[in-house]
Design an enzyme around this catalytic site. Sequence first.
Site, mmCIF file in Angstrom:
data_model
loop_
_atom_site.group_PDB
_atom_site.id
_atom_site.type_symbol
_atom_site.label_atom_id
_atom_site.label_comp_id
_atom_site.label_asym_id
_atom_site.label_seq_id
_atom_site.Cartn_x
_atom_site.Cartn_y
_atom_site.Cartn_z
ATOM 1 C CE LYS A 84 -2.660 0.343 3.501
ATOM 2 N NZ LYS A 84 -3.605 0.524 4.388
ATOM 3 C CB CYS A 112 0.907 17.675 -9.715
ATOM 4 S SG CYS A 112 0.227 17.940 -11.395
HETATM 5 FE FE1 FES Z 1 -0.806 13.585 -11.420
HETATM 6 FE FE2 FES Z 1 -0.921 16.052 -12.034
HETATM 7 S S1 FES Z 1 -2.293 14.839 -11.104
HETATM 8 S S2 FES Z 1 0.717 14.294 -12.312
#
Ligand code: FES
Length: 132
Positions: free
Chosen positions: A79, A107
Amino acid sequence: ADYLNSISAILSLSLPAPPQPKKIHSFLSVLSVSEWLRLLPFLGVLALLGYLAIRPFLPKKKQQKDSLINLKIQKENPKVVNEINIEDLHLTKAYCRCWRSKTFPVCDGSHNKHNELTGDNIGPLIIKKKEV
Ligand code: FES
């Protein structure tokens, strides 16, 4: 007993004789290839109707409702859990929710490529501070 004989005679007259292997074989050989080909749509419809009739009684495959989300991040772990201290939230503004980022959990914009390829519409979680 007379009426039983007459009933037996009526029944034997009205009931068709059971098919005999020789007759079935001769029936099959009577039809030419082109006649068999013309029968194919009819036989196909019969097969389809037969299938539709027995389909409710066939065992159902368990349908897969979901598929893998995480394709490559920390696959060795059972996990994947990420912890971020609340004091460090200001360091990162966008957190990945697509599981495609090379800097996961931050991100890196990989969701854009995923959206282009799949027609999906996912994006990051953006942390904002309320302006007072
Ligand atoms: Fe995954 Fe931007 S939400 S790379």
